[in-house]
Motif scaffolding. Structure first.
Motif, PDB file in Angstrom:
ATOM      1  N   GLN A  66      51.467  43.970  45.081  1.00 25.35           N
ATOM      2  CA  GLN A  66      51.370  42.295  44.561  1.00 25.35           C
ATOM      3  C   GLN A  66      50.076  41.484  44.467  1.00 25.35           C
ATOM      4  N   VAL A  67      49.575  41.519  45.954  1.00 18.76           N
ATOM      5  CA  VAL A  67      48.580  40.634  46.218  1.00 18.76           C
ATOM      6  C   VAL A  67      47.133  41.626  45.892  1.00 18.76           C
ATOM      7  N   VAL A  68      47.348  42.313  45.629  1.00 23.93           N
ATOM      8  CA  VAL A  68      45.567  43.623  45.088  1.00 23.93           C
ATOM      9  C   VAL A  68      46.269  42.960  43.707  1.00 23.93           C
ATOM     10  N   GLU A  69      47.208  43.696  43.278  1.00 24.82           N
ATOM     11  CA  GLU A  69      47.145  43.060  41.857  1.00 24.82           C
ATOM     12  C   GLU A  69      46.246  42.083  41.032  1.00 24.82           C
ATOM     13  N   ILE A  70      47.249  40.930  42.532  1.00 24.57           N
ATOM     14  CA  ILE A  70      46.348  39.244  41.715  1.00 24.57           C
ATOM     15  C   ILE A  70      45.283  39.092  42.116  1.00 24.57           C
ATOM     16  N   VAL A  71      44.960  39.843  42.872  1.00 24.18           N
ATOM     17  CA  VAL A  71      43.121  39.900  43.042  1.00 24.18           C
ATOM     18  C   VAL A  71      42.164  40.610  41.798  1.00 24.18           C
ATOM     19  N   LEU A  72      43.115  41.325  41.995  1.00 20.05           N
ATOM     20  CA  LEU A  72      42.372  42.606  40.944  1.00 20.05           C
ATOM     21  C   LEU A  72      41.792  42.379  39.483  1.00 20.05           C
ATOM     22  N   LYS A  73      43.462  41.251  39.314  1.00 20.79           N
ATOM     23  CA  LYS A  73      43.767  40.579  38.162  1.00 20.79           C
ATOM     24  C   LYS A  73      42.624  39.376  37.571  1.00 20.79           C
ATOM     25  N   LEU A  74      42.807  39.162  39.077  1.00 17.42           N
ATOM     26  CA  LEU A  74      41.644  37.692  39.211  1.00 17.42           C
ATOM     27  C   LEU A  74      39.470  38.055  38.925  1.00 17.42           C
ATOM     28  N   MET A  75      39.640  39.595  39.406  1.00 15.22           N
ATOM     29  CA  MET A  75      38.794  39.884  39.530  1.00 15.22           C
ATOM     30  C   MET A  75      38.183  39.988  37.972  1.00 15.22           C
ATOM     31  N   GLY A  76      39.073  40.797  37.498  1.00 13.22           N
ATOM     32  CA  GLY A  76      38.513  41.197  36.292  1.00 13.22           C
ATOM     33  C   GLY A  76      38.580  39.535  35.015  1.00 13.22           C
ATOM     34  N   PHE A  77      39.266  38.626  35.367  1.00 13.48           N
ATOM     35  CA  PHE A  77      39.143  37.607  34.597  1.00 13.48           C
ATOM     36  C   PHE A  77      38.169  36.822  34.827  1.00 13.48           C
ATOM     37  N   SER A  78      37.528  37.024  35.611  1.00 11.18           N
ATOM     38  CA  SER A  78      36.678  36.642  36.120  1.00 11.18           C
ATOM     39  C   SER A  78      35.405  37.088  36.394  1.00 11.18           C
ATOM     40  N   SER A  79      35.382  38.370  35.394  1.00 14.30           N
ATOM     41  CA  SER A  79      34.485  38.826  36.054  1.00 14.30           C
ATOM     42  C   SER A  79      33.029  38.279  34.952  1.00 14.30           C
ATOM     43  N   ASP A  80      33.677  37.569  33.496  1.00 10.94           N
ATOM     44  CA  ASP A  80      32.725  37.614  32.398  1.00 10.94           C
ATOM     45  C   ASP A  80      32.110  36.408  33.184  1.00 10.94           C
ATOM     46  N   LYS A  81      32.730  35.712  33.616  1.00  7.59           N
ATOM     47  CA  LYS A  81      31.762  34.210  34.685  1.00  7.59           C
ATOM     48  C   LYS A  81      29.687  34.370  34.321  1.00  7.59           C
ATOM     49  N   ALA A  82      29.577  34.578  34.818  1.00  8.54           N
ATOM     50  CA  ALA A  82      27.750  35.774  34.983  1.00  8.54           C
ATOM     51  C   ALA A  82      27.906  35.023  33.518  1.00  8.54           C
ATOM     52  N   LEU A  83      28.581  35.845  33.167  1.00  8.37           N
ATOM     53  CA  LEU A  83      27.907  35.993  32.114  1.00  8.37           C
ATOM     54  C   LEU A  83      27.643  35.518  30.849  1.00  8.37           C
ATOM     55  N   VAL A  84      28.548  34.669  30.685  1.00  3.45           N
ATOM     56  CA  VAL A  84      29.153  33.522  30.181  1.00  3.45           C
ATOM     57  C   VAL A  84      27.485  32.903  30.588  1.00  3.45           C
TER      58      VAL A  84
END
Length: 98
Positions: A66-84
């Motif tokens: 569950q920890v790995v899943e949450i961290v991977l989802k957070l990585m995906g959700f926040s991956s666009d911050k640099a592009l924005v």
């Protein structure tokens, strides 16, 4: 209201749940939900500053998977911050799913 809050409401989340998430320490959310939110806060705000007590709380309520899943989802959700920030974000929102 944040953009994420507005999208959450479009998906059926009500104001009461948004308030619980914003103030999860004082809410009636389950211990597992609070641990997941604490992990998200730690990851997004200051991962290196996460205390042993917080790590122990997370481990007490979430499985390693569950920890790995949450961290991977957070990585995906926040991956666009640099592009924005650079002004080169996608015109179309792409949902990260597992």
């Amino acid at each position: 209201m944040s953009a994420r809050g507005a999208v959450a409401q479009q998906q059926g989340v009500d104001e009461e749940m948004l308030e619980k998430v914003d103030h999860y320490d004082d809410s009636d959310l389950s211990p597992e939900q609070r641990a997941a939110l604490r992990l998200a806060d730690g990851y997004l705000v200051a991962p290196a500053a996460m205390t042993d007590a917080v790590r122990a709380e997370i481990a007490a309520h979430l499985t390693p998977a569950q920890v790995v899943e949450i961290v991977l989802k957070l990585m995906g959700f926040s991956s666009d911050k640099a592009l924005v920030a650079l002004g080169i974000d996608f015109d179309e929102v792409r949902t990260f799913t597992m």
